[in-house]
Design an enzyme around this catalytic site. Structure first.
Site, PDB file in Angstrom:
ATOM      1  N   GLY A 163       0.692  -1.130   0.224  1.00  0.00           N
ATOM      2  CA  GLY A 163       0.010  -0.099  -0.045  1.00  0.00           C
ATOM      3  C   GLY A 163       0.979   1.264   0.148  1.00  0.00           C
TER       4      GLY A 163
ATOM      5  N   HIS B  29       4.302  15.453  54.245  1.00  0.00           N
ATOM      6  CA  HIS B  29       4.763  13.844  54.800  1.00  0.00           C
ATOM      7  C   HIS B  29       3.283  13.275  54.628  1.00  0.00           C
ATOM      8  CE1 HIS B  29       8.641  14.487  55.890  1.00  0.00           C
ATOM      9  NE2 HIS B  29       8.403  15.585  56.439  1.00  0.00           N
TER      10      HIS B  29
ATOM     11  N   LYS C 288       9.530 -14.996  15.857  1.00  0.00           N
ATOM     12  CA  LYS C 288       9.441 -16.503  16.327  1.00  0.00           C
ATOM     13  C   LYS C 288      10.958 -17.177  15.747  1.00  0.00           C
ATOM     14  CE  LYS C 288       7.261 -20.993  16.573  1.00  0.00           C
ATOM     15  NZ  LYS C 288       5.803 -21.593  16.525  1.00  0.00           N
TER      16      LYS C 288
END
Length: 543
Positions: free
Chosen positions: A39, A297, A142
């Site tokens: 494409g 704190h 893979k």
């Protein structure tokens, strides 16, 4: 396993075309690689004068179904998955006319960017879910013994450099590293889709944000480093801050998150600055009316609402000027110059961070005189994140974010006396602030300001005593009577001694979840002292 593999044929199909023309040109001109493409990528390469074989010529099959099917073909995946050292694989490839593909260069449809657009439709989002791209990446990854896979334009120069050194080949180590990068990318991509789809379903069902997150069986967090920090909680600890990436921000970030806020001035934020700024920013956004939280704190040592934020600041500072020194100021409206003048000039308050939706230009002008003060503009004060995560040894805790979203109509009033309108306003204020106090938490309020806080004690009566003492000190300092005080408790009272302590120190109204086996004793204690009490049926622990 450790052999180099020469690249003779490459398949290139990318959404992000950064650098792809130069990459393809080098493959062709420097190494004689044959390029297959699809494409828009093929059109870009052809326009640049690079010879390309379109995918339909390679497969002998046209693109179809609006491009949904173009690379899902045995000639593509056979060319990627065939083991070159297997006689059977290579014989089957020859039988069916499958040619080997040695390099795949693919990056995916911009799904995360698409769904980040406010007006995106469900149909448009679905069409930006890439199918062929992840399939090719996974096949190539893979088979990385034989195939080089590139999913990030930043790796183009690395691959070309290695090919120049190794006569057109890549090494096994590089191929494995690139394959690992592929699986990280496809995992993040799939998780982003899953989170978006679940978020869409939540919106369709109009589920309340505080209960709409249903913990899944598996959950992958995708984080991107925002910046390295000088150190962690202590100087010997290494640290960095990460942001939720892409679609993850839909559940892990509010509309106006701390990470991503514009830091207008000041030194880099520290690990502790970020923790405190986050607590303060979440606290101040509980209020619709102009509000200021001063936090130190992790606890709101000053809190107030008023007709404007300058007045709210004055009242918040008056709660505990000593603790306010070195704290963080959070404001839920644009900060005017008057507020800056009050904390910087009148009170001489040392402030680590000030965080707000925005700042008036004249306020920024005055703030610029304190060059080390960190000034953060978040752009708004809307909403909350949907989830919060904490790491523990061996894993993480994940929960929906706690917000004060109770329906007042569902409160119960178990005592003989009901709160007055003034007491009710102070009770609701105290209830919202108490949620941000460390458990066990007690918050005493008067006239829309938190005048006494008892945080983090191992038993609730000590928290009550501490809150009462601070409330008494605040009243003396402000020259007001220590009577008609409202008290919020983040969880139920286990014994009536909590009520007795509060009564002795001027508390006339209490809001708490209820649910203790000794609720009757606490109700009787309130009636004995003519205290009005509300049960909310929901607690707000903050550990």
């Amino acid at each position: 396993m450790g052999s180099d593999v020469k690249i003779g044929r490459a398949l290139i199909s990318v959404t992000d075309k950064t650098g792809v023309v130069d990459f393809a040109r080098s493959l062709v001109e420097d190494f004689g690689v044959e390029i297959i493409s699809t494409g828009g990528t093929a059109a870009s390469l052809e326009q640049a004068g690079i010879p390309v074989k379109p995918i339909e010529r390679f497969t002998g099959f046209p693109e179809m179904m609006d491009g949904r099917v173009k690379t899902l073909h045995p000639k593509v995946h056979g060319g990627l998955l065939a083991r070159r050292d297997s006689d059977r694989h290579m014989a089957e490839a020859a039988e069916y006319g499958i040619e080997m593909i040695d390099l795949v260069c693919v990056n995916l449809y911009e799904f995360e960017k698409t769904v980040a657009e406010p007006e995106v439709t469900f149909e448009d989002a679905i069409e930006h879910i890439d199918i062929g791209g992840p399939s090719m990446l996974r096949s190539a990854a893979k088979n990385n013994r034989f195939v080089t896979v590139v999913c990030d334009p930043r790796d183009y120069d690395r691959v070309l450099g290695e090919m120049r050194i190794h006569e057109g080949s890549t090494t096994a180590g590089t191929r494995r590293r690139l394959a690992a990068k592929v699986y990280a990318r496809t995992a993040a991509y799939d998780t982003a889709i899953s989170i978006w789809l679940n978020s869409y379903l939540d919106q369709e069902a109009s589920v309340d944000s505080d209960i709409s997150f249903e913990p899944p069986e598996e959950f992958d967090l995708h984080l991107v480093k925002s910046q390295d920090l000088r150190y962690g909680e202590n100087p010997h600890q290494a640290a960095a801050v990460y942001r939720f990436a892409d679609e993850f921000s839909r559940i892990g970030s509010s509309q106006s998150p701390l990470i991503g806020a514009e830091q207008i001035q000041g030194r880099p934020l520290s690990y502790n600055n970020l923790l405190d700024a986050d607590a303060a920013w979440n606290a101040v956004r509980e209020f619709d009316e102009p509000a200021v939280i001063i936090l130190k704190h992790q606890n709101p040592c000053g809190s107030a609402v008023a007709a404007d934020v300058t007045r709210a600041y004055d009242r918040a500072f008056a709660c505990d000027p000593k603790s306010a020194f070195g704290g963080i100021i959070a404001v839920n409206r644009e900060v005017p110059r008057s507020l800056v003048e009050h904390f910087a000039d009148r009170n001489k308050q040392f402030v680590e961070v000030i965080i707000a939706p925005s700042f008036e230009p004249r306020a920024l002008e005055r703030l610029s005189k304190r060059k080390n003060l960190r000034v953060l503009a978040c752009g708004g004060a809307e909403g909350h994140a949907r989830i919060e995560a904490r790491s523990i040894d061996g894993g993480m805790l994940l929960q929906s974010v706690d917000t004060v979203s109770e329906d007042i109509s569902e409160f119960t009033f178990p005592t003989t006396r009901r709160p007055t309108d003034r007491e009710m306003a102070d009770l609701m204020f105290a209830w919202r602030v108490c949620k941000t106090v460390k458990s066990n938490a007690i918050l005493i309020a008067k006239d829309g300001a938190g005048i006494g806080m008892g945080p983090g004690q191992p038993n609730r009566v000590d928290s009550a005593l501490l809150a009462c003492q601070r409330a008494q000190e605040c009243c003396r300092r402000m020259g007001i009577a220590p009577t008609g005080l409202a008290c919020a408790s983040d969880a139920f009272f286990p014994f009536r001694d909590n009520v007795d302590v509060l009564a002795r120190h001027g508390v006339t109204a209490i809001i708490q979840p209820g649910g203790s086996v000794r609720d009757d004793e606490c109700i009787k204690a309130c009636d004995d002292h003519e205290i009005a009490m509300i049960f909310t049926c929901r607690r707000h622990f903050r550990h």
